[in-house]
Design a protein around this motif. Structure first.
Motif, short mmCIF file in Angstrom:
data_model
loop_
_atom_site.label_atom_id
_atom_site.label_comp_id
_atom_site.label_asym_id
_atom_site.label_seq_id
_atom_site.Cartn_x
_atom_site.Cartn_y
_atom_site.Cartn_z
N LEU A 1 4.17 1.84 2.17
CA LEU A 1 5.11 2.91 1.83
C LEU A 1 4.48 4.22 2.29
CD1 LEU A 1 5.98 1.78 -1.81
CD2 LEU A 1 7.23 1.23 0.30
N MET A 2 5.07 4.87 3.28
CA MET A 2 4.43 5.99 3.97
C MET A 2 5.17 7.31 3.76
SD MET A 2 1.85 6.58 6.26
CE MET A 2 1.63 5.12 7.29
N ASP A 3 4.46 8.29 3.21
CA ASP A 3 5.00 9.65 3.13
C ASP A 3 5.04 10.26 4.53
OD1 ASP A 3 5.88 12.06 2.05
OD2 ASP A 3 3.85 12.77 1.62
N ASN B 1 -1.25 -7.62 14.00
CA ASN B 1 -0.82 -8.01 12.65
C ASN B 1 -0.60 -6.81 11.73
OD1 ASN B 1 -0.89 -10.83 13.17
ND2 ASN B 1 -3.11 -10.83 12.89
N ALA B 2 0.01 -5.78 12.28
CA ALA B 2 0.24 -4.57 11.50
C ALA B 2 1.20 -4.84 10.35
CB ALA B 2 0.81 -3.47 12.38
N PRO B 3 1.00 -4.19 9.20
CA PRO B 3 1.98 -4.30 8.11
C PRO B 3 3.27 -3.61 8.50
CG PRO B 3 0.36 -2.61 7.61
CD PRO B 3 -0.12 -3.29 8.87
N ARG B 4 4.31 -3.91 7.81
CA ARG B 4 5.59 -3.25 8.06
C ARG B 4 5.63 -1.95 7.27
NH1 ARG B 4 9.21 -6.23 10.56
NH2 ARG B 4 11.04 -5.37 9.50
N VAL B 5 6.10 -0.90 7.91
CA VAL B 5 6.05 0.44 7.33
C VAL B 5 7.43 0.90 6.91
CG1 VAL B 5 5.45 2.87 7.72
CG2 VAL B 5 4.04 1.05 8.75
N ILE B 6 7.53 1.30 5.64
CA ILE B 6 8.74 1.93 5.12
C ILE B 6 8.42 3.40 4.89
CG2 ILE B 6 10.39 2.04 3.22
CD1 ILE B 6 9.77 -0.88 2.61
N ILE B 7 9.20 4.26 5.49
CA ILE B 7 9.01 5.71 5.33
C ILE B 7 9.68 6.18 4.05
CG2 ILE B 7 9.49 7.99 6.30
CD1 ILE B 7 7.41 6.50 7.88
N MET C 1 0.86 -1.18 0.00
CA MET C 1 0.00 0.00 0.00
C MET C 1 0.90 1.23 0.00
SD MET C 1 -2.63 1.15 3.02
CE MET C 1 -3.07 2.87 3.29
N ALA C 2 0.54 2.26 -0.76
CA ALA C 2 1.31 3.49 -0.83
C ALA C 2 0.48 4.65 -0.29
CB ALA C 2 1.74 3.79 -2.26
N VAL C 3 1.11 5.48 0.54
CA VAL C 3 0.43 6.62 1.15
C VAL C 3 1.21 7.88 0.82
CG1 VAL C 3 -0.50 7.61 3.27
CG2 VAL C 3 -0.26 5.12 3.06
#
Length: 233
Positions: free
Chosen positions: A72-74, A94-100, A25-27
């Protein structure tokens, strides 16, 4: 609960399968950035963009609906910034892993994002291959980080002086011998299955020790655990 509970895909939702694509997912509040990510991931083998969001206040709802593995987090968004959205997200089961997704002028956000539970930091200008690799690394329990972000993390988090080093050492002293052993393996980016095999433990026991260690250290994820250990050195 946070990324400790699924650093290597060990606690995936029921719909997960070993052969399925990594769900991403992209934010981002910039439509052009989202379009670029769509184009880049469309050609990525084993990776599927399943959802997007344009602001941090949409994240929880979209994650609930689409169950991504990696987000993918802005950082800079109008209503809820990426740091706060990451913090809220990584507290969920069960949170997804977040890449900033960072830019060169956002160095102050790197340690904040790590404290919020993000597992990696990559530049928005990263090449396609770097993005693919970061997503796969995050999904497999590693911590992808651009060289610039790694430098910012060291400046903002590790190089914090003697008082911070003493604080980190005091926190580590609270750990049991087994917790300390597992924490050191986490710092070496070993996955839960690898740790379990090395110590002749079940994966659920490893996760229990990691959850306990994170609570004692006052952090929310594997990167946080590793950084406390590094700061204490």
């Amino acid at each position: 609960m946070n990324d400790i509970d699924r650093p290597d895909g060990a606690s995936l939702p029921a719909h997960a399968g070993a052969e399925r694509a990594i769900r991403v997912m992209a934010v981002d509040d910039d439509p052009m950035v989202l379009d670029l990510i769509r184009v880049m991931l469309k050609a990525a083998p084993g990776i599927e963009l399943v959802a997007t969001a344009s602001d941090g206040d949409e994240v929880i709802g979209v994650v609930t609906a689409h169950h991504p593995d990696v987000v993918l987090m802005d950082v800079r968004m109008e209503r809820i910034n990426g740091i706060d959205a990451t913090r809220a997200l990584t507290k969920r089961p069960n949170a997804p892993r977040v890449i900033i997704l960072t830019t060169f002028d956002e160095q102050e956000y790197v340690p904040q994002a790590m404290d919020a539970g993000a597992v990696g930091f990559i530049l928005k200008a990263s090449a396609r291959g770097a993005l693919y690799g970061a997503i796969r690394d995050a999904h497999e329990g590693r911590s992808p980080m651009s060289p610039a972000s790694a430098a910012h993390l060291r400046t903002g988090y590790l190089d914090a002086g003697g008082a911070a080093r003493m604080d980190a050492r005091a926190k580590l002293a609270r750990l049991s011998d087994r917790e300390r052993e597992i924490v050191e393996m986490v710092a070496q980016e070993m996955s839960n299955p690898a740790i379990a095999a090395a110590l002749f433990l079940s994966e659920s026991t490893v996760k229990q020790h990691l959850t306990s260690a994170a609570t004692k250290l006052g952090v929310t994820g594997r990167v946080g655990i590793a950084m406390v250990l590094a700061r204490a050195e």
